[in-house]
Design an enzyme around this catalytic site. Structure first.
Site, PDB file in Angstrom:
ATOM      1  CB  SER A  48      -0.952  -0.028   1.199  1.00  0.00           C
ATOM      2  OG  SER A  48      -1.972   0.929   1.051  1.00  0.00           O
ATOM      3  CG  ASP A 211      -4.081  -1.665   0.215  1.00  0.00           C
ATOM      4  OD1 ASP A 211      -3.397  -2.368   0.980  1.00  0.00           O
ATOM      5  OD2 ASP A 211      -4.014  -0.421   0.194  1.00  0.00           O
TER       6      ASP A 211
END
Length: 384
Positions: A48, A211
């Protein structure tokens, strides 16, 4: 490995959205504690927003202190508009699209909304500031062993760690976790940071990715596969547990609380669990007779975690007015503004807020300087 061999130190940067500024403050302090402008982290791992900072550090591994200074400067001057569109037309259209998708109008051929926000600006920001070609140069120069970036495949339901590093690092396949050698690009960073529902999925090859924290059940594993035997993890959540709610104050959790809790789970719960797992393994190995250690594939991995000393939600509350009014308007319409500051704390890419987190990370790290200097400089023990 003998007693005179230095440990391979890994840096693990989990996700956290705008809370990643705290990680930058920690890195700033670690650079000051490291002598001779040398990159202390041969293995750098991120998912992320952590993947974005990890890639920047890896690209500057041959000029570590200079790279850290640039990273700090970027975060200190970051704005939401550098990450996602904040203009009235874009925010309004995205919000309207979500509303219309829940009405009969959707049956007339309205495409499903892909995300709450448009993160197109992030692509150009990464292209402008990340010198991807320098990653391979750092590996060849011996300043970097590996950069690992994890993304979650929506199509196959697996966490895929894309890594660029030394040729001796083998690809791996575990339970819903793969390691794939590749030349890292801006698309890998966008995939790793594609927060579900908030930002659109990113296509890599024939798959769509979101993510990296979503399915990475063992966040330390990429660093271990890349050869790290000592790991520093920089988290973005304090370890204090919220006190129980009084019975007379119990109310149904608003959407903002639920959304913020989901992000906490995605970004931090697996990290905390994996750190505890590593500590249990170390304890177990300490109980095994030396003559039997060769019968297990378990490795003794030393881990130190650096956590915020303050509740970041409170810092977000103090800086709430910095959020662009269009985003505040959208979050209010969705019922996620002003109740619980978890969700805004992940989306508030603004200078005042980021600088406060950088300063907090810097102070927290210097407060543990003796411990960290010893951890970084210790040599690995000889095999038992």
């Amino acid at each position: 490995m003998n007693e005179n061999t230095a440990a391979t130190l890994g840096l693990v940067l989990p996700g956290g959205g705008a809370r990643g500024a705290y990680q930058v403050g920690v890195i700033k302090a670690l650079a000051e504690l490291t002598p001779r402008n040398r990159n202390p982290f041969p293995v750098i791992v991120g998912s992320s927003v952590g993947a974005i900072s990890a890639a920047f550090l890896a690209a500057n591994a041959t000029r570590f202190n200079e790279g850290v200074a640039k990273l700090v400067e970027l975060w200190q001057n970051l704005h939401c508009r550098d990450v996602y569109r904040t203009d009235f037309v874009s925010v309004s259209l995205h919000g309207l699209h979500w509303v219309l998708s829940l009405t009969p109008i959707a049956s007339l051929g309205l495409p499903n909304p892909r995300s709450l926000l448009d993160n197109d600006p992030l692509r150009q920001f990464l292209i402008d500031h990340t010198e991807f070609e320098r990653i391979s140069e750092a590996v060849k120069a011996g300043a970097l062993k590996a950069l690992c970036v994890t993304a979650s495949s929506y199509d196959r339901g697996r966490a895929v760690t894309f890594f660029e590093g030394a040729p001796e690092i083998a690809e791996w396949s575990r339970a819903r976790r793969d390691g794939v050698a590749t030349r890292l690009t801006v698309d890998h960073l966008l995939a790793s940071s594609a927060l579900p529902l908030v930002f659109p999925a990113q296509r890599l090859g024939s798959e769509h990715y979101g993510d990296g924290s979503l399915r990475l059940t063992s966040p330390l594993s990429p660093a271990i596969h890349a050869g790290a035997d000592k790991i520093i993890v920089i988290t973005t959540r304090d370890r204090d547990i919220d006190p129980p709610t009084r019975p007379d104050e119990v109310q149904y959790p608003p959407l903002g609380t639920i959304g913020g809790s989901m992000l906490d789970i995605i970004f931090m719960d697996n990290v905390d669990a994996d750190i505890e797992r590593a500590q249990r393994i170390d304890h177990t190995l300490s109980l095994v007779a030396e003559r039997r250690l060769g019968e297990t594939s378990l490795r003794d991995i030393d881990v130190i975690a650096l956590d915020p000393s303050e509740d970041i939600r409170e810092i977000a509350r103090r800086h709430a007015a910095e959020m662009p009014w269009t985003v505040r308007m959208l979050l209010r319409r969705l019922g996620v503004w002003g109740e619980d500051w978890r969700l805004p704390s992940y989306l508030m890419f603004e200078p005042g807020y980021c600088r406060a987190l950088i300063e907090l990370g810097y102070r927290d790290t210097l407060a543990r300087s003796k411990e960290l200097i010893a951890f970084i400089s210790e040599r690995s023990a000889a095999p038992k």
